[in-house]
Design a protein around this motif. Sequence first.
Motif, PDB file in Angstrom:
ATOM      1  N   LEU A  24      84.305  31.011  67.773  1.00 38.56           N
ATOM      2  CA  LEU A  24      83.993  32.478  67.775  1.00 38.56           C
ATOM      3  C   LEU A  24      83.065  32.829  66.761  1.00 38.56           C
ATOM      4  O   LEU A  24      82.670  31.962  66.045  1.00 38.56           O
ATOM      5  CB  LEU A  24      85.467  32.941  67.232  1.00 38.56           C
ATOM      6  N   GLN A  25      82.534  33.961  66.885  1.00 41.40           N
ATOM      7  CA  GLN A  25      81.489  34.488  66.079  1.00 41.40           C
ATOM      8  C   GLN A  25      81.470  34.061  64.854  1.00 41.40           C
ATOM      9  O   GLN A  25      82.443  34.415  64.257  1.00 41.40           O
ATOM     10  CB  GLN A  25      81.161  35.958  66.368  1.00 41.40           C
ATOM     11  N   SER A  26      80.326  33.759  64.295  1.00 44.49           N
ATOM     12  CA  SER A  26      80.356  33.432  62.556  1.00 44.49           C
ATOM     13  C   SER A  26      79.764  34.659  62.020  1.00 44.49           C
ATOM     14  O   SER A  26      78.662  35.217  62.801  1.00 44.49           O
ATOM     15  CB  SER A  26      79.507  32.139  62.399  1.00 44.49           C
ATOM     16  N   SER A  27      80.050  34.734  60.797  1.00 39.98           N
ATOM     17  CA  SER A  27      79.400  35.887  60.131  1.00 39.98           C
ATOM     18  C   SER A  27      77.985  35.631  59.662  1.00 39.98           C
ATOM     19  O   SER A  27      76.979  36.352  59.430  1.00 39.98           O
ATOM     20  CB  SER A  27      80.235  36.336  58.685  1.00 39.98           C
ATOM     21  N   GLY A  28      77.579  34.167  59.273  1.00 36.78           N
ATOM     22  CA  GLY A  28      76.264  33.824  59.094  1.00 36.78           C
ATOM     23  C   GLY A  28      76.211  34.081  57.535  1.00 36.78           C
ATOM     24  O   GLY A  28      75.003  33.642  56.927  1.00 36.78           O
ATOM     25  N   ILE A  29      77.199  34.221  56.723  1.00 37.46           N
ATOM     26  CA  ILE A  29      77.141  34.606  55.261  1.00 37.46           C
ATOM     27  C   ILE A  29      77.145  33.321  54.688  1.00 37.46           C
ATOM     28  O   ILE A  29      77.906  32.402  54.776  1.00 37.46           O
ATOM     29  CB  ILE A  29      78.315  35.386  54.843  1.00 37.46           C
ATOM     30  N   LYS A  30      76.429  33.031  53.812  1.00 35.42           N
ATOM     31  CA  LYS A  30      76.110  31.808  52.851  1.00 35.42           C
ATOM     32  C   LYS A  30      77.245  31.652  51.887  1.00 35.42           C
ATOM     33  O   LYS A  30      77.962  32.821  51.488  1.00 35.42           O
ATOM     34  CB  LYS A  30      74.818  31.764  51.950  1.00 35.42           C
ATOM     35  N   THR A  31      77.978  30.395  51.700  1.00 32.16           N
ATOM     36  CA  THR A  31      79.185  30.376  50.989  1.00 32.16           C
ATOM     37  C   THR A  31      78.672  29.644  49.577  1.00 32.16           C
ATOM     38  O   THR A  31      79.725  29.465  48.724  1.00 32.16           O
ATOM     39  CB  THR A  31      79.971  29.338  51.569  1.00 32.16           C
ATOM     40  N   ASP A  32      77.581  29.467  49.274  1.00 29.70           N
ATOM     41  CA  ASP A  32      77.293  29.097  47.761  1.00 29.70           C
ATOM     42  C   ASP A  32      76.985  29.778  46.986  1.00 29.70           C
ATOM     43  O   ASP A  32      76.632  31.212  47.115  1.00 29.70           O
ATOM     44  CB  ASP A  32      76.038  28.161  47.997  1.00 29.70           C
ATOM     45  N   VAL A  33      77.172  29.822  45.453  1.00 28.43           N
ATOM     46  CA  VAL A  33      77.203  31.036  44.638  1.00 28.43           C
ATOM     47  C   VAL A  33      76.056  31.692  44.560  1.00 28.43           C
ATOM     48  O   VAL A  33      75.813  32.773  44.522  1.00 28.43           O
ATOM     49  CB  VAL A  33      77.665  30.197  43.129  1.00 28.43           C
ATOM     50  N   GLU A  34      74.867  30.954  44.320  1.00 31.24           N
ATOM     51  CA  GLU A  34      73.482  31.662  44.399  1.00 31.24           C
ATOM     52  C   GLU A  34      73.153  32.499  45.307  1.00 31.24           C
ATOM     53  O   GLU A  34      72.523  33.501  45.475  1.00 31.24           O
ATOM     54  CB  GLU A  34      72.541  30.479  44.156  1.00 31.24           C
ATOM     55  N   ALA A  35      73.429  32.021  46.767  1.00 32.80           N
ATOM     56  CA  ALA A  35      73.151  32.769  47.793  1.00 32.80           C
ATOM     57  C   ALA A  35      73.892  34.265  47.864  1.00 32.80           C
ATOM     58  O   ALA A  35      73.464  35.139  47.965  1.00 32.80           O
ATOM     59  CB  ALA A  35      73.238  32.083  49.083  1.00 32.80           C
ATOM     60  N   LEU A  36      75.355  33.900  47.387  1.00 32.71           N
ATOM     61  CA  LEU A  36      76.045  35.289  47.323  1.00 32.71           C
ATOM     62  C   LEU A  36      75.758  36.108  46.350  1.00 32.71           C
ATOM     63  O   LEU A  36      76.111  37.536  46.584  1.00 32.71           O
ATOM     64  CB  LEU A  36      77.621  34.860  47.050  1.00 32.71           C
ATOM     65  N   LYS A  37      75.201  35.781  45.242  1.00 28.90           N
ATOM     66  CA  LYS A  37      74.798  36.700  44.148  1.00 28.90           C
ATOM     67  C   LYS A  37      73.656  37.600  44.579  1.00 28.90           C
ATOM     68  O   LYS A  37      73.357  38.733  44.250  1.00 28.90           O
ATOM     69  CB  LYS A  37      74.072  35.820  42.859  1.00 28.90           C
ATOM     70  N   ASN A  41      78.057  45.782  50.005  1.00 33.44           N
ATOM     71  CA  ASN A  41      77.790  46.900  51.203  1.00 33.44           C
ATOM     72  C   ASN A  41      77.269  46.009  52.385  1.00 33.44           C
ATOM     73  O   ASN A  41      77.924  45.861  53.607  1.00 33.44           O
ATOM     74  CB  ASN A  41      76.929  47.982  50.775  1.00 33.44           C
ATOM     75  N   HIS A  42      76.395  45.169  52.115  1.00 34.13           N
ATOM     76  CA  HIS A  42      75.887  44.317  52.985  1.00 34.13           C
ATOM     77  C   HIS A  42      76.897  43.148  53.755  1.00 34.13           C
ATOM     78  O   HIS A  42      77.111  43.089  54.932  1.00 34.13           O
ATOM     79  CB  HIS A  42      74.753  43.590  52.845  1.00 34.13           C
ATOM     80  N   LEU A  43      77.659  42.709  52.677  1.00 33.07           N
ATOM     81  CA  LEU A  43      78.623  41.736  53.182  1.00 33.07           C
ATOM     82  C   LEU A  43      79.671  42.446  54.027  1.00 33.07           C
ATOM     83  O   LEU A  43      80.064  41.729  55.144  1.00 33.07           O
ATOM     84  CB  LEU A  43      79.316  41.099  51.670  1.00 33.07           C
ATOM     85  N   PHE A  44      80.359  43.538  53.538  1.00 34.44           N
ATOM     86  CA  PHE A  44      81.274  44.164  54.457  1.00 34.44           C
ATOM     87  C   PHE A  44      80.788  44.623  55.548  1.00 34.44           C
ATOM     88  O   PHE A  44      81.432  44.364  56.813  1.00 34.44           O
ATOM     89  CB  PHE A  44      81.911  45.558  53.523  1.00 34.44           C
ATOM     90  N   ASN A  45      79.668  44.875  55.819  1.00 36.78           N
ATOM     91  CA  ASN A  45      79.042  45.517  57.096  1.00 36.78           C
ATOM     92  C   ASN A  45      78.863  44.415  57.917  1.00 36.78           C
ATOM     93  O   ASN A  45      79.114  44.656  59.273  1.00 36.78           O
ATOM     94  CB  ASN A  45      77.753  46.292  56.752  1.00 36.78           C
ATOM     95  N   GLN A  46      78.472  43.267  57.431  1.00 40.54           N
ATOM     96  CA  GLN A  46      78.008  41.949  58.152  1.00 40.54           C
ATOM     97  C   GLN A  46      79.353  41.416  58.844  1.00 40.54           C
ATOM     98  O   GLN A  46      79.671  41.078  60.078  1.00 40.54           O
ATOM     99  CB  GLN A  46      77.042  41.176  57.442  1.00 40.54           C
ATOM    100  N   VAL A  47      80.406  41.226  57.825  1.00 37.53           N
ATOM    101  CA  VAL A  47      81.474  40.762  58.482  1.00 37.53           C
ATOM    102  C   VAL A  47      82.405  41.671  59.259  1.00 37.53           C
ATOM    103  O   VAL A  47      82.784  41.244  60.119  1.00 37.53           O
ATOM    104  CB  VAL A  47      82.462  40.196  57.195  1.00 37.53           C
ATOM    105  N   GLY A  48      82.149  42.953  58.973  1.00 34.24           N
ATOM    106  CA  GLY A  48      82.961  43.756  59.978  1.00 34.24           C
ATOM    107  C   GLY A  48      82.341  43.886  61.272  1.00 34.24           C
ATOM    108  O   GLY A  48      83.006  43.591  62.359  1.00 34.24           O
ATOM    109  N   SER A  49      81.061  43.830  61.379  1.00 33.62           N
ATOM    110  CA  SER A  49      80.446  43.416  62.676  1.00 33.62           C
ATOM    111  C   SER A  49      80.996  42.336  63.363  1.00 33.62           C
ATOM    112  O   SER A  49      80.971  42.113  64.663  1.00 33.62           O
ATOM    113  CB  SER A  49      78.890  43.628  62.660  1.00 33.62           C
ATOM    114  N   THR A  50      80.905  41.231  62.658  1.00 32.51           N
ATOM    115  CA  THR A  50      81.184  39.823  63.212  1.00 32.51           C
ATOM    116  C   THR A  50      82.630  40.017  63.851  1.00 32.51           C
ATOM    117  O   THR A  50      83.159  39.405  64.682  1.00 32.51           O
ATOM    118  CB  THR A  50      81.231  38.917  62.168  1.00 32.51           C
TER     119      THR A  50
END
Length: 339
Positions: free
Chosen positions: A210-223, A228-237
């Motif tokens: 199934l569709q992936s959110s494409g969000i990086k899982t390492d600490v530096e990338a998440l910083k 708002n972007h995280l919620f919108n991207q995951v919500g769209s996924t």
Amino acid sequence: MKGLKFGSKVIFVINSLVAFLLLVSYILPYISPKNFATLSVLSLSVPLLILLNVIFFIYWLLRVKKQLLLSLVVLLLGWNYISSMYKFSSSKHIEDSDNISVMSYNVRLFNLYSWIPSKTVKNDIVDFIYKEKPDILCLQEYRKDDPITLDGYYNYNATHNDSVKRGQVIFSKFPILNSGSLEFPNTFNNGIFVDIVKQKDTVRIYNLHLQSSGIKTDVEALKNETSNHLFNQVGSTFKLQQEQVELFLKHKSKCKYKTIVTGDFNNTAYSYIYKEIKGDDLIDTFEKAGNGFGKTYDFKFFPLRIDFILADKDFTVNGFKTYDVLLSDHYPIKAILKL
């Protein structure tokens, strides 16, 4: 909060918020992402919320404070969630000549872009497969331009997309009668299926990615990501995942055979997506015979189980294993089933 010092009052306020969020998460499997996409994102944090409530409960218990009741009650109300997250005991592997072993593994393109500093990842994965010898093998993110050959297996690999990304393949030691692709639109992700024959039984096997959110899982990338972007991207996924699940369910409804559904759902067992796929006719093989957290994704912050093997209720689950094999960002899982 009478009798509490200022610091303890602050902790209890935080405890109350965490308990409230966990309580809200209990209704998320019944809320469509298409209607409340932002709220559905909370399902990803359920393992963390459970762990935090356990910590708060222990904290107040050690201090002999009645505030322990808050997290205790919320945890008890969601006991099924806890048992889904962590198996305190498991059934032993039961040997039976009628067993079928089913493995699911997201191989992350066999380390095409050198995420792991090793040049032997692909060969190591093949060696691992030969060692475990599953009867049915479902791979996600399989490279169609650089396939593997497994002696003694039939296989089906859909030609959904010519890109090297997001391919699926099913290998089977049993003859394949029928096969096909679900053709998820506007995505690299997809689902495929085969009908295999074991003695007199025909079984439908689905392999979903199934569709992936494409969000990086390492600490530096998440910083660098805004909330708002995280919620919108995951919500769209999650909305896209719902569309893909609806397509899958429509296809599955026409199948007359006993069914096994495997794959990388890119969502947790606390989500609307999982609930819809599992339905009333499938069982989660990890919940029947798994052990520990059952972590299937290499996420640094808390255990995530997003890869599943679901089987028709007519199957008996004679074993389940999550392998601690780090050759991808996912861990392989295998269920032992008897029809």
